[in-house]
Design an enzyme around this catalytic site. Structure first.
Site, PDB file in Angstrom:
ATOM      1  N   ARG A 164       0.733  -1.468  -0.455  1.00  0.00           N
ATOM      2  CA  ARG A 164      -0.210  -0.143   0.156  1.00  0.00           C
ATOM      3  C   ARG A 164       1.056   0.955   0.195  1.00  0.00           C
ATOM      4  NH1 ARG A 164      -2.968  -3.735  -0.686  1.00  0.00           N
ATOM      5  NH2 ARG A 164      -5.138  -3.841   0.154  1.00  0.00           N
ATOM      6  N   SER A 240     -10.838  -0.534   3.369  1.00  0.00           N
ATOM      7  CA  SER A 240     -10.097  -1.125   4.452  1.00  0.00           C
ATOM      8  C   SER A 240      -9.602   0.674   5.117  1.00  0.00           C
ATOM      9  CB  SER A 240      -9.000  -0.977   4.257  1.00  0.00           C
ATOM     10  OG  SER A 240      -9.082  -2.704   4.101  1.00  0.00           O
ATOM     11  N   GLU A 335      -5.134   3.577   5.817  1.00  0.00           N
ATOM     12  CA  GLU A 335      -5.016   3.285   4.779  1.00  0.00           C
ATOM     13  C   GLU A 335      -5.234   4.170   4.328  1.00  0.00           C
ATOM     14  OE1 GLU A 335      -6.244   1.459   1.743  1.00  0.00           O
ATOM     15  OE2 GLU A 335      -5.961  -0.263   2.336  1.00  0.00           O
TER      16      GLU A 335
HETATM   17  N1  EPU Z   1     -10.519 -10.729  10.350  1.00  0.00           N
HETATM   18  C1  EPU Z   1     -11.318 -10.999  12.013  1.00  0.00           C
HETATM   19  N2  EPU Z   1     -11.974  -9.737  12.207  1.00  0.00           N
HETATM   20  C2  EPU Z   1     -12.698  -9.315  10.643  1.00  0.00           C
HETATM   21  C3  EPU Z   1     -12.061  -9.883   9.534  1.00  0.00           C
HETATM   22  C4  EPU Z   1     -11.482  -9.996   9.324  1.00  0.00           C
HETATM   23  O1  EPU Z   1     -10.226 -11.009  12.521  1.00  0.00           O
HETATM   24  O2  EPU Z   1     -13.450  -8.611  10.759  1.00  0.00           O
HETATM   25  C5  EPU Z   1      -9.037 -11.636  10.306  1.00  0.00           C
HETATM   26  C6  EPU Z   1      -9.502 -12.602   9.833  1.00  0.00           C
HETATM   27  O3  EPU Z   1      -8.805 -13.805  10.342  1.00  0.00           O
HETATM   28  C7  EPU Z   1      -9.322 -13.043   8.337  1.00  0.00           C
HETATM   29  C8  EPU Z   1      -7.791 -12.230   8.279  1.00  0.00           C
HETATM   30  O4  EPU Z   1      -8.160 -10.750   9.240  1.00  0.00           O
HETATM   31  O5  EPU Z   1      -8.400 -14.631   7.689  1.00  0.00           O
HETATM   32  C9  EPU Z   1      -8.108 -11.283   6.933  1.00  0.00           C
HETATM   33  O6  EPU Z   1      -8.933 -10.916   6.638  1.00  0.00           O
HETATM   34  P1  EPU Z   1      -9.134 -10.476   5.074  1.00  0.00           P
HETATM   35  O7  EPU Z   1      -9.009 -11.875   4.503  1.00  0.00           O
HETATM   36  O8  EPU Z   1     -10.795  -9.596   4.931  1.00  0.00           O
HETATM   37  O9  EPU Z   1      -8.703  -9.143   4.694  1.00  0.00           O
HETATM   38  P2  EPU Z   1      -7.990  -7.834   5.454  1.00  0.00           P
HETATM   39  O10 EPU Z   1      -6.400  -8.194   5.272  1.00  0.00           O
HETATM   40  O11 EPU Z   1      -8.696  -7.249   6.502  1.00  0.00           O
HETATM   41  C10 EPU Z   1      -6.675  -7.276   3.000  1.00  0.00           C
HETATM   42  C11 EPU Z   1      -6.956  -6.128   2.462  1.00  0.00           C
HETATM   43  C12 EPU Z   1      -8.519  -5.541   1.765  1.00  0.00           C
HETATM   44  C13 EPU Z   1      -8.360  -6.979   0.772  1.00  0.00           C
HETATM   45  C14 EPU Z   1      -8.695  -7.884   1.366  1.00  0.00           C
HETATM   46  C15 EPU Z   1      -8.637  -9.203   0.589  1.00  0.00           C
HETATM   47  C16 EPU Z   1      -5.845  -4.367   3.728  1.00  0.00           C
HETATM   48  C17 EPU Z   1      -5.471  -3.066   4.742  1.00  0.00           C
HETATM   49  N3  EPU Z   1      -7.017  -4.866   2.914  1.00  0.00           N
HETATM   50  O12 EPU Z   1      -7.998  -6.901   4.193  1.00  0.00           O
HETATM   51  O13 EPU Z   1      -8.073  -4.201   0.680  1.00  0.00           O
HETATM   52  O14 EPU Z   1      -9.402  -7.080  -0.331  1.00  0.00           O
HETATM   53  O15 EPU Z   1      -6.402  -8.650   2.238  1.00  0.00           O
HETATM   54  O16 EPU Z   1      -7.150  -8.859   0.295  1.00  0.00           O
HETATM   55  O17 EPU Z   1      -4.346  -5.063   3.198  1.00  0.00           O
HETATM   56  C18 EPU Z   1      -8.981  -2.206   0.758  1.00  0.00           C
HETATM   57  O18 EPU Z   1      -7.551  -2.238   0.820  1.00  0.00           O
HETATM   58  O19 EPU Z   1      -9.629  -0.988   1.067  1.00  0.00           O
HETATM   59  C19 EPU Z   1      -9.332  -3.616   0.990  1.00  0.00           C
HETATM   60  C20 EPU Z   1     -10.671  -3.640   1.136  1.00  0.00           C
END
Ligand code: EPU
Length: 345
Positions: A164, A240, A335
């Site tokens: 990012r 995010s 972010e």
């Molecule tokens: N999780 C929680 N609680 C929640 C949601 C998720 O504990 O409410 C934990 C779960 O353990 C899950 C982990 O967080 O395994 C990862 O969750 P998720 O796959 O939804 O991904 P993220 O890390 O929360 C990132 C990006 C997203 C992107 C997704 C999928 C960032 C800041 N965000 O989210 O990007 O869509 O991965 O690759 O890196 C964005 O940048 O606006 C965005 C939506």
């Protein structure tokens, strides 16, 4: 002849939080010539570019000029039996471009389906989702130097991409306007389904991952995102709100001994922890505070329940940062770009 600037304009339709903030001056540009003209007639110290408005929080009214980028178009600039290089202009809507490429059978960006915003914002923060980041397909971009008004070309290395991050958010912040972006796509695509959720969706549809097409992957990503991330047209948000923090291995081990369910993803410089997990543990998931709050299905997303103000959302973000820090000793970083305009008066 003076440029056609609008004054005291609402940005409600131009930010996905749906905040009814005002900008002192506003204009829209749809080609480079018009952009240069607008720039030549303005005080560049009080100016910002806006694409899809999907990654900004206006903390208050904007006391300057907002230039809305509507520069569109795309063309193939090189082609072999295996690949094409597609050059597109920065006002193109990212998701529309992804759909176009998926329809043509060109693979490489299908995992990034449904990311809101414009193409110009994509290299700015090296967008990424479901195991793929822009830098993996990136070839080069053209950016307008705001001092010289000359177009300059930046290759991948010069963009200094990281998670990012790019040079345009750091050393060159506010110095360039991203005009076009060229990406390399495969005519014989290999799909990337390493991210567990995609496999789950494919399996649930009875699609064998070894036969899945880029369209199948794109459809799966759209299904996952639509389930977890609120549609900004229904519930204002900017995806995010925070980045996933990276902590040292020692800090991660200490956290893990206290919180055995914590997840960690090893990186070159430490361990990345899901910010959503930290926020959820701190009790914010699904919690509404006035007109804002942390989303019930994805704690990393801050939403506007209808009539939130910029300061209200900003304060909520600060509260989340503070409580996560108090509980885990981990400092979350936004972010989204926080726009805090300084008043002239
Ligand atoms: N999780 C929680 N609680 C929640 C949601 C998720 O504990 O409410 C934990 C779960 O353990 C899950 C982990 O967080 O395994 C990862 O969750 P998720 O796959 O939804 O991904 P993220 O890390 O929360 C990132 C990006 C997203 C992107 C997704 C999928 C960032 C800041 N965000 O989210 O990007 O869509 O991965 O690759 O890196 C964005 O940048 O606006 C965005 C939506």
């Amino acid at each position: 002849m003076g440029f056609n600037f609008q004054h005291n304009t609402s940005l409600k339709a131009f930010n996905t939080f749906g905040l009814d903030v005002k900008t002192a001056v506003f204009c829209e540009v749809d080609n480079l010539q018009t952009l240069k003209q607008a720039l030549s007639e303005t005080d560049q110290t009080q100016m910002m570019f806006l694409g899809g408005g999907s990654n900004v929080l206006f903390c208050n009214d904007y006391n300057g000029l907002v230039i809305h980028n509507n520069i569109k178009g795309k063309q193939i600039i090189a082609e072999t039996d295996n690949d094409i290089i597609l050059k597109a202009y920065s006002g193109e809507i990212w998701h529309d471009l992804v759909m176009y490429c998926v329809d043509q059978g060109w693979g490489g960006i299908e995992n990034m389906s449904l990311i809101p915003g414009t193409l110009g914002a994509a290299p700015m923060q090296n967008i990424g989702a479901y195991g793929v980041e822009l830098e993996q397909v990136f070839v080069e971009l053209e950016a307008l130097n705001l001092q010289t008004f000359e177009l300059e070309t930046f290759n991948r290395e010069q963009c200094q991409f990281a998670y990012r991050e790019s040079v345009f958010k750091r050393q060159l912040k506010g110095k360039y306007f991203i005009y076009s972006v060229s990406i390399k796509l495969s005519k014989q695509p290999k799909i990337n389904v390493a991210y567990g959720d995609i496999l789950t969706v494919l399996n649930s549809k009875g699609i064998d991952p070894s036969n899945a097409t880029i369209k199948d992957v794109s459809d799966a990503v759209i299904a996952i995102r639509s389930e977890k991330l609120p549609d900004p047209k229904v519930l204002g948000n900017s995806g995010s709100f925070f980045k996933n923090p990276t902590v040292t291995v020692e800090q991660f081990n200490a956290l893990q001994s206290q919180y055995p369910t914590i997840k960690g993803f090893p990186q070159a410089n430490g361990v990345k922890i899901p910010a959503a997990w930290l926020i959820e543990q701190a009790g914010w998931k699904g919690k509404q505070v006035g007109q804002t709050g942390s989303h019930a299905k994805q704690a990393l997303v801050i939403v506007n329940y209808g009539h939130a103000t910029g300061p209200e959302i900003y304060q909520h973000a600060l509260n989340v940062i503070e409580s996560v820090y108090a509980q885990f000793g981990v400092k979350l970083e936004p972010e989204v770009n926080l726009i805090q305009s300084v008043s002239n008066s």
